[in-house]
Design a protein around this motif. Structure first.
Motif, PDB file in Angstrom:
ATOM      1  N   LEU A 184      39.473  47.010  24.119  1.00  0.00           N
ATOM      2  CA  LEU A 184      38.269  47.364  24.884  1.00  0.00           C
ATOM      3  C   LEU A 184      38.587  47.428  26.380  1.00  0.00           C
ATOM      4  O   LEU A 184      39.366  46.621  26.895  1.00  0.00           O
ATOM      5  CB  LEU A 184      37.176  46.312  24.660  1.00  0.00           C
ATOM      6  CG  LEU A 184      36.849  45.902  23.220  1.00  0.00           C
ATOM      7  CD1 LEU A 184      35.658  44.950  23.208  1.00  0.00           C
ATOM      8  CD2 LEU A 184      36.567  47.128  22.364  1.00  0.00           C
ATOM      9  N   PHE A 216      36.664  47.952  30.358  1.00  0.00           N
ATOM     10  CA  PHE A 216      35.378  47.799  31.053  1.00  0.00           C
ATOM     11  C   PHE A 216      35.481  48.256  32.500  1.00  0.00           C
ATOM     12  O   PHE A 216      36.568  48.322  33.072  1.00  0.00           O
ATOM     13  CB  PHE A 216      34.947  46.322  31.047  1.00  0.00           C
ATOM     14  CG  PHE A 216      34.742  45.782  29.667  1.00  0.00           C
ATOM     15  CD1 PHE A 216      33.537  45.944  29.005  1.00  0.00           C
ATOM     16  CD2 PHE A 216      35.791  45.152  28.996  1.00  0.00           C
ATOM     17  CE1 PHE A 216      33.355  45.470  27.720  1.00  0.00           C
ATOM     18  CE2 PHE A 216      35.615  44.680  27.709  1.00  0.00           C
ATOM     19  CZ  PHE A 216      34.404  44.843  27.059  1.00  0.00           C
ATOM     20  N   ALA A 217      34.324  48.561  33.056  1.00  0.00           N
ATOM     21  CA  ALA A 217      34.164  48.747  34.499  1.00  0.00           C
ATOM     22  C   ALA A 217      35.128  49.811  35.029  1.00  0.00           C
ATOM     23  O   ALA A 217      35.237  50.905  34.459  1.00  0.00           O
ATOM     24  CB  ALA A 217      34.326  47.397  35.212  1.00  0.00           C
ATOM     25  N   GLN A 218      35.844  49.466  36.096  1.00  0.00           N
ATOM     26  CA  GLN A 218      36.750  50.414  36.739  1.00  0.00           C
ATOM     27  C   GLN A 218      37.797  50.976  35.772  1.00  0.00           C
ATOM     28  O   GLN A 218      38.112  52.165  35.802  1.00  0.00           O
ATOM     29  CB  GLN A 218      37.451  49.689  37.895  1.00  0.00           C
ATOM     30  CG  GLN A 218      38.323  50.581  38.745  1.00  0.00           C
ATOM     31  CD  GLN A 218      39.082  49.761  39.772  1.00  0.00           C
ATOM     32  OE1 GLN A 218      39.309  48.558  39.586  1.00  0.00           O
ATOM     33  NE2 GLN A 218      39.463  50.398  40.856  1.00  0.00           N
ATOM     34  N   ARG A 230      37.616  51.228  32.456  1.00  0.00           N
ATOM     35  CA  ARG A 230      36.986  52.152  31.499  1.00  0.00           C
ATOM     36  C   ARG A 230      36.775  53.528  32.149  1.00  0.00           C
ATOM     37  O   ARG A 230      37.035  54.565  31.540  1.00  0.00           O
ATOM     38  CB  ARG A 230      35.632  51.599  31.028  1.00  0.00           C
ATOM     39  CG  ARG A 230      34.992  52.438  29.930  1.00  0.00           C
ATOM     40  CD  ARG A 230      33.562  52.009  29.656  1.00  0.00           C
ATOM     41  NE  ARG A 230      32.777  52.112  30.870  1.00  0.00           N
ATOM     42  CZ  ARG A 230      31.928  51.194  31.307  1.00  0.00           C
ATOM     43  NH1 ARG A 230      31.717  50.089  30.620  1.00  0.00           N
ATOM     44  NH2 ARG A 230      31.279  51.381  32.434  1.00  0.00           N
TER      45      ARG A 230
END
Lengths: 82, 141, 141, 82
Positions: free
Chosen positions: D7, D9-11, D13
């Motif tokens: 997974l 996330f954030a920056q 992703r």
């Protein structure tokens, strides 16, 4: 010599059975001498007064103090707020 | 900027527990301290207490302590400090301090400073009542 | 003893600001921290932000941090920690931590510990929106 | 070699334009090697991954890790909650 009010609270008030009295004290003196004069007047509370700080007109004072007629003194034993 | 320092007759109301009035978008951090009457102290069961107070001086000291905290930690802080007086029972709230500042380090430091200084200088005295029927004035706290 | 650790969709409600639910007569001290979205950061005007989150891990980390604080500072402390998620505006409340303990030293220390550890380990990321229309993910905080 | 979910996330992703992918990774390895394999696969995010920690099944791991089929990995770049 100015005439001042002296206030007592909590344990000290109970020990003296007195919340307030009027005393005549030297005009130019120091806080230790004031507390000593008060203790001399109330030998039954000498131990409690020994642990106290002096307030004049709602402010703690230490060292030299100048007392005016009508000043409000308070003998502040160790506090326990909070 | 909000500065509030007051005495309150009786235990503090539930509204005193929240810093909601101090929330502002220039202050990212709010630190609070709430003092509660305990049911035990020094190994004894406490059933209640009463605060004595030199009221005009106490009001002045509370206001001065707020100024002192601002001068020491953050000139722009918001502060609210309230101390209850009179009779209280275990679970009652006796004091509430809220500090809002741009950053958390100053907010925590000012909040901690205020409760420590209050316990040194506020002319308020606590008389505890114990389960065995005795009572005693606390010396320091 | 109360232990509450949760994520919340959106800014925290005003009810999250008060430690009222933690007040108990065995805990004489309650320390709280509330985080508020600021209107400025790193010298820039902030008009809003959004939090991204790895939700199942964040829930687990919050619960673990409460256990860690109890193990470190006071096994009997009560704790509530809530972090908001999603879009927020300046003045919104993003995080609220409340710690109740018998004594204030442990309450302050546990509260401070929790916000510092949250900022190290909670898998949540802040994207700030600035007055000039730009946006940026924060790196650390 | 187990098949695991990874997974982002954030920056990270956004940089990868990918929230989740399935990868086949060595069973017995260490967290640094896992992050290096992911960075190798995504050279455009090498700098971001270099600052990341690895989580396996919602817990940070460092040093040796054992990966099982279906494990949920997450690349945790520096967080900014609070």
């Amino acid at each position: 010599m100015p005439s001042v009010r002296v206030l007592y609270f909590a344990q000290l008030r109970e020990r003296l059975n007195c919340a307030e009295e009027t005393l005549t004290l030297p005009e130019n003196t120091d806080s230790t001498a004031v507390l000593a004069l008060i203790a001399e007047r109330h030998p039954q509370a000498r131990d409690v007064i020994a642990s106290a700080r002096l307030a004049v007109d709602c402010a703690f004072v230490s060292g030299a103090v100048t007392l005016c007629d009508g000043a409000e003194l308070a003998v502040i034993t160790p506090v326990s707020g909070g | 900027m909000i500065r509030h320092a007051a005495l309150h007759d009786g235990p503090l109301p539930v509204a005193a527990l929240t810093p909601a009035a101090l929330i502002a978008c220039e202050h990212g951090a709010v630190a609070s301290f709430v003092g509660v009457v305990r049911n035990h102290a020094h190994g004894r069961a406490v059933v209640g207490l009463a605060y004595d107070c030199y009221r005009p001086m106490a009001e002045r000291v509370l206001a001065q302590l707020v100024v002192e905290a601002a001068n020491t930690f953050d000139a722009d802080l918001s502060a609210s400090i309230t101390h209850g007086l009179g009779a209280m029972l275990p679970g009652d709230v006796s004091v509430a301090i809220h500090i809002a500042s741009a950053h958390r380090v100053a907010a925590f430091a000012a909040c901690r400073h205020l409760i420590e200084r209050l316990k040194q200088d506020l002319p308020v005295w606590k008389r505890e009542r114990y389960a065995d029927g005795s009572e005693a004035w606390l010396k320091g706290s």
